[in-house]
Design an enzyme around this catalytic site. Structure first.
Site, PDB file in Angstrom:
ATOM      1  N   ILE A 139       1.076  -1.529  -0.076  1.00 37.50           N
ATOM      2  CA  ILE A 139      -0.332  -0.280   0.195  1.00 37.50           C
ATOM      3  C   ILE A 139       0.582   1.052  -0.126  1.00 37.50           C
ATOM      4  O   ILE A 139       1.985   1.272   0.441  1.00 37.50           O
ATOM      5  CB  ILE A 139      -1.287  -0.100   1.753  1.00 37.50           C
ATOM      6  CG1 ILE A 139      -1.839  -1.509   1.053  1.00 37.50           C
ATOM      7  CG2 ILE A 139      -1.889   1.230   1.473  1.00 37.50           C
ATOM      8  CD1 ILE A 139      -2.887  -1.510  -0.125  1.00 37.50           C
ATOM      9  N   LYS A 140       0.626   1.938  -1.231  1.00 40.20           N
ATOM     10  CA  LYS A 140       1.569   3.241  -1.078  1.00 40.20           C
ATOM     11  C   LYS A 140       0.979   4.626  -0.530  1.00 40.20           C
ATOM     12  O   LYS A 140      -0.342   4.663  -0.464  1.00 40.20           O
ATOM     13  CB  LYS A 140       1.957   3.563  -2.528  1.00 40.20           C
ATOM     14  CG  LYS A 140       2.427   3.030  -3.419  1.00 40.20           C
ATOM     15  CD  LYS A 140       2.192   2.881  -4.836  1.00 40.20           C
ATOM     16  CE  LYS A 140       3.459   4.699  -5.246  1.00 40.20           C
ATOM     17  NZ  LYS A 140       3.020   4.914  -6.943  1.00 40.20           N
ATOM     18  N   ILE A 141       1.747   4.780   1.247  1.00 34.48           N
ATOM     19  CA  ILE A 141       1.246   6.006   1.846  1.00 34.48           C
ATOM     20  C   ILE A 141       2.253   7.436   1.764  1.00 34.48           C
ATOM     21  O   ILE A 141       3.461   7.157   1.763  1.00 34.48           O
ATOM     22  CB  ILE A 141       1.390   5.673   3.135  1.00 34.48           C
ATOM     23  CG1 ILE A 141       0.187   4.063   3.356  1.00 34.48           C
ATOM     24  CG2 ILE A 141       0.787   6.501   3.741  1.00 34.48           C
ATOM     25  CD1 ILE A 141      -0.280   3.962   4.417  1.00 34.48           C
TER      26      ILE A 141
END
Length: 377
Positions: A139-141
């Site tokens: 997941i890109k944060i």
């Protein structure tokens, strides 16, 4: 190995592909990149998805089905994107297994509109993690202060995280600290850390784009030829210098006795991922950033154009630690001519978030436009 892309892996660098497009999946192009060019991971961002969904007809069949089910434009986008992510995750799973969870990841970004909202970022990260349900998902944060708080909690919940939109050394250090802290928390709880993975996506070429424009302004503002030459000598230097100093910091963080104890329990390094390695300035070599940032325990995520250029004429050598003293001197020289490193990197992060948020909105608008074109709105 005549293909320069295949020479990256023996030097310790993993090649990931910076794009997801259903047309490329269906045509077999993505499969060829995996099989022939040594691609071992895939990243996506709102901009690439927005372009993919608007272009062509690869998504039409699923869109017709979702429209017939009464889905909203937002839900349609969600389902189109997560379908692609799940498909790519399955394609990459053999790589994930064969590398012991080092590579074989596909990344999906939470909405950048939430970049300054920790609870909502976490909520979206959990939702995507559970919806896609693949161990090789990241997941890109965004690496904002609020994002760092969210990513640390997500990691403690065993959600793999690709920390994105990092531009400064200080920002990188805080991200690395958050990752190490998450490993510590899980280990203290008696939880597994062997299967937790994260990369720190450090954006490269955008720094040169902004700094070079500021240097041009400085050159125009003085008539002193010596000063003009000094300023011009810094053009095209900031991005590589910055990334090399980040790699130095990475080596220091992950070579401590403290991290060694986490590594013995199965903890992986949080590798630097070089993002935005396409060359924006046509005056520079088209594989400049890809060639100058090669080194062990790194990832380079390239768009298709850069992959094709590098396949054709990329020169492969260990370059990431070349002349670190000069790298530090370049950043010092920029400050001396009046360019604030802190202000520039903060501006780039804020602009990056704004651009990706705009792409999210454009993606939803694109879905609505297609609904109208299909005569359903």
């Amino acid at each position: 190995m005549s293909n320069p892309l295949l020479q990256l892996r023996p030097l310790g660098q993993s090649l990931w592909y910076d794009n997801i497009d259903r047309a490329q999946i269906k045509s077999g192009q993505l499969h060829r990149l995996l099989e022939e060019d040594g691609v071992v991971g895939v990243t996506a961002n709102p901009t690439t998805f927005e372009k993919a969904i608007r272009a062509g007809h690869a998504y039409d069949e699923q869109m017709h089905q979702l429209i017939s089910e009464g889905k909203s434009a937002k839900d349609i986008c969600d389902l189109l994107v997560t379908t692609d992510i799940r498909t790519v995750a399955e394609m990459l799973y053999p790589v994930y297994e064969s590398t012991g969870g080092q590579d074989g990841f596909v990344s999906l970004e939470v909405s950048p509109e939430l970049a300054y909202d920790t609870p909502r970022t976490l909520e979206e990260a959990r939702r995507y993690w559970n919806m896609i349900a693949r161990p090789n998902l990241m997941i890109k944060i965004p690496g904002t202060p609020q994002g760092i708080a969210a990513l640390q909690q997500a990691l403690t919940e065993s959600i793999n995280v690709n920390v994105t939109l990092i531009f400064s050394l200080e920002n990188y250090h805080r991200v690395a600290e958050a990752y190490v802290s998450a490993l510590e928390v899980r280990l203290q709880r008696g939880q597994d850390i062997k299967h937790l993975a994260s990369v720190a996506s450090f954006f490269v070429s955008r720094l040169d784009v902004l700094v070079d424009s500021l240097l041009e302004d400085k050159i125009r503002s003085t008539r002193d030829s010596v000063e003009q030459h000094k300023i011009a000598s810094l053009q095209g230097k900031a991005a590589i210098a910055n990334a090399r100093l980040v790699y130095k910091e990475f080596r220091e963080v992950f070579s401590t006795a403290h991290f060694a104890s986490l590594a013995r329990a199965g903890g992986k390094m949080q590798r630097p991922l070089w993002a935005s390695t396409s060359t924006k300035n046509p005056a520079y070599r088209d594989v400049l950033y890809a060639e100058e940032l090669i080194g062990p325990n790194t990832v380079d995520t390239m768009p298709l154009e850069t992959i094709e250029h590098f396949r054709d004429h990329g020169q492969v050598h260990l370059s990431i630690e070349h002349d670190l003293v000069e790298a530090s001197n370049i950043l010092t020289s920029l400050e001396q001519v009046g360019i604030s490193y802190e202000k520039v990197t903060q501006q780039l992060q804020e602009e990056g978030i704004q651009k990706f948020a705009a792409s999210f909105s454009a993606m939803y608008q694109g879905a609505q436009d297609k609904q109208r074109a299909m005569g359903t709105v």
